[in-house]
Design a protein around this motif. Structure first.
Motif, short mmCIF file in Angstrom:
data_model
loop_
_atom_site.label_atom_id
_atom_site.label_comp_id
_atom_site.label_asym_id
_atom_site.label_seq_id
_atom_site.Cartn_x
_atom_site.Cartn_y
_atom_site.Cartn_z
N GLU A 29 17.61 0.26 -95.55
CA GLU A 29 17.48 -1.16 -95.24
C GLU A 29 18.84 -1.85 -95.19
N LEU A 30 19.69 -1.54 -96.17
CA LEU A 30 21.03 -2.15 -96.21
C LEU A 30 21.89 -1.65 -95.05
N THR A 31 21.77 -0.39 -94.71
CA THR A 31 22.54 0.16 -93.60
C THR A 31 22.20 -0.53 -92.29
N GLU A 32 20.91 -0.82 -92.08
CA GLU A 32 20.48 -1.51 -90.87
C GLU A 32 21.02 -2.93 -90.80
N MET A 33 21.32 -3.53 -91.94
CA MET A 33 21.82 -4.91 -91.97
C MET A 33 23.30 -4.99 -91.60
N LEU A 34 24.01 -3.88 -91.73
CA LEU A 34 25.44 -3.88 -91.45
C LEU A 34 25.70 -3.68 -89.96
N PRO A 35 26.59 -4.47 -89.39
CA PRO A 35 26.91 -4.25 -87.98
C PRO A 35 27.77 -3.00 -87.81
N PHE A 36 27.66 -2.38 -86.65
CA PHE A 36 28.51 -1.24 -86.34
C PHE A 36 29.88 -1.77 -85.96
N ALA A 37 30.92 -1.20 -86.53
CA ALA A 37 32.28 -1.60 -86.19
C ALA A 37 33.10 -0.35 -85.95
N PRO A 38 33.59 -0.17 -84.73
CA PRO A 38 34.46 0.99 -84.47
C PRO A 38 35.70 0.93 -85.35
N ILE A 39 36.20 2.08 -85.73
CA ILE A 39 37.36 2.17 -86.63
C ILE A 39 38.57 1.43 -86.06
N VAL A 40 38.74 1.49 -84.76
CA VAL A 40 39.88 0.79 -84.14
C VAL A 40 39.76 -0.71 -84.37
N SER A 41 38.56 -1.25 -84.23
CA SER A 41 38.36 -2.69 -84.48
C SER A 41 38.67 -3.04 -85.93
N LEU A 42 38.29 -2.17 -86.86
CA LEU A 42 38.60 -2.41 -88.27
C LEU A 42 40.10 -2.40 -88.52
N LEU A 43 40.81 -1.46 -87.88
CA LEU A 43 42.26 -1.40 -88.08
C LEU A 43 42.97 -2.59 -87.47
N GLU A 45 41.58 -5.64 -87.16
CA GLU A 45 41.26 -6.75 -88.07
C GLU A 45 42.09 -6.65 -89.35
N LEU A 46 42.25 -5.44 -89.86
CA LEU A 46 43.05 -5.24 -91.07
C LEU A 46 44.50 -5.68 -90.83
N ASP A 47 45.03 -5.40 -89.65
CA ASP A 47 46.39 -5.83 -89.35
C ASP A 47 46.49 -7.35 -89.26
N LYS A 48 45.46 -7.99 -88.69
CA LYS A 48 45.48 -9.45 -88.61
C LYS A 48 45.51 -10.08 -90.00
N ARG A 49 44.83 -9.44 -90.95
CA ARG A 49 44.76 -9.98 -92.31
C ARG A 49 45.97 -9.60 -93.16
N THR A 50 46.54 -8.42 -92.93
CA THR A 50 47.59 -7.91 -93.82
C THR A 50 48.96 -7.78 -93.18
N GLY A 51 49.01 -7.63 -91.87
CA GLY A 51 50.29 -7.39 -91.19
C GLY A 51 50.84 -5.99 -91.45
N ASN A 72 49.78 1.86 -79.96
CA ASN A 72 50.25 3.24 -80.12
C ASN A 72 50.26 3.66 -81.59
N LEU A 73 50.66 2.74 -82.46
CA LEU A 73 50.66 3.04 -83.90
C LEU A 73 49.25 3.32 -84.41
N ILE A 74 48.29 2.52 -83.97
CA ILE A 74 46.91 2.74 -84.40
C ILE A 74 46.44 4.12 -83.92
N ALA A 115 55.18 1.30 -97.29
CA ALA A 115 55.20 -0.16 -97.13
C ALA A 115 53.87 -0.67 -96.58
N ALA A 116 53.29 0.04 -95.64
CA ALA A 116 51.99 -0.36 -95.08
C ALA A 116 50.90 -0.27 -96.15
N ASN A 117 50.91 0.79 -96.93
CA ASN A 117 49.94 0.92 -98.03
C ASN A 117 50.08 -0.23 -99.01
#
Length: 171
Positions: A29-43, A45-51, A72-74, A115-117
């Motif tokens: 049930e919880l899995t169905e509630m979560l949207p699918f997000a491709p790993i590239v989209s997550l990376l 978004e993570l860069d937008k938040r963390t740089g 290219n880095l991603i 540094a990225a970590n």
């Protein structure tokens, strides 16, 4: 645990615990509630938040700032982290192997990865929910702990839950 006829240590596999049907249903049930997000989209978004991608500087001192370089880095980070390799990543994403190899060679180094970590960890430490899970100084990545006997270079008592009582060495 036993010694076989050749004197080698044989460790029986651990048995899995039965998962209650309610837990399996809740997980579905919880899995169905979560949207699918491709790993590239997550990376991205993570860069937008963390740089974190800005931490990958050119070995000659130039800053990583162009959208193409970040792309290219991603691709390089995914190729390395998924053990895909640059050749297969080039085939999969349409960025030439030469561009990925150049990006990896000039931007992805121990100090830039560190540094990225740290940029990601710093962001994580500032999230409101983070302190609820502890100080962040310990990790239980796989959640498995195994008791050991005798001295070992790779094992130690886990002080947060109390040390295991001393056991006799294997005979």
């Amino acid at each position: 645990m036993r010694l076989d006829d050749g004197g080698d240590l044989v460790i029986s596999p651990l048995t899995a615990e039965d998962v209650p049907a309610e837990a399996t249903a809740l997980k579905a049930e919880l899995t169905e509630m979560l949207p699918f997000a491709p790993i590239v989209s997550l990376l991205i978004e993570l860069d937008k938040r963390t740089g974190y991608l800005d931490c990958f500087t050119h070995a000659g001192g130039k800053q990583a700032s162009s959208p193409e370089l970040k792309r290219n880095l991603i691709a390089v980070l995914l190729a390395h982290s998924a053990n895909l390799g640059l050749t297969r990543m080039a085939d999969a994403c349409g960025i030439s192997y030469d561009v990925l190899a150049w990006t990896s060679e000039w931007y992805v180094r121990e100090e830039t990865l560190r540094a990225a970590n740290l940029a990601i960890i710093d962001y994580h430490q500032r999230l409101p929910l983070t302190p609820i899970f502890g100080t962040g100084t310990l990790s239980s990545s796989d959640g498995q702990r195994f008791p050991t006997r005798g001295k070992s270079v790779t094992a130690r008592a886990h002080s947060a839950s109390g040390a295991l009582p001393p056991q006799e060495p294997l005979q």
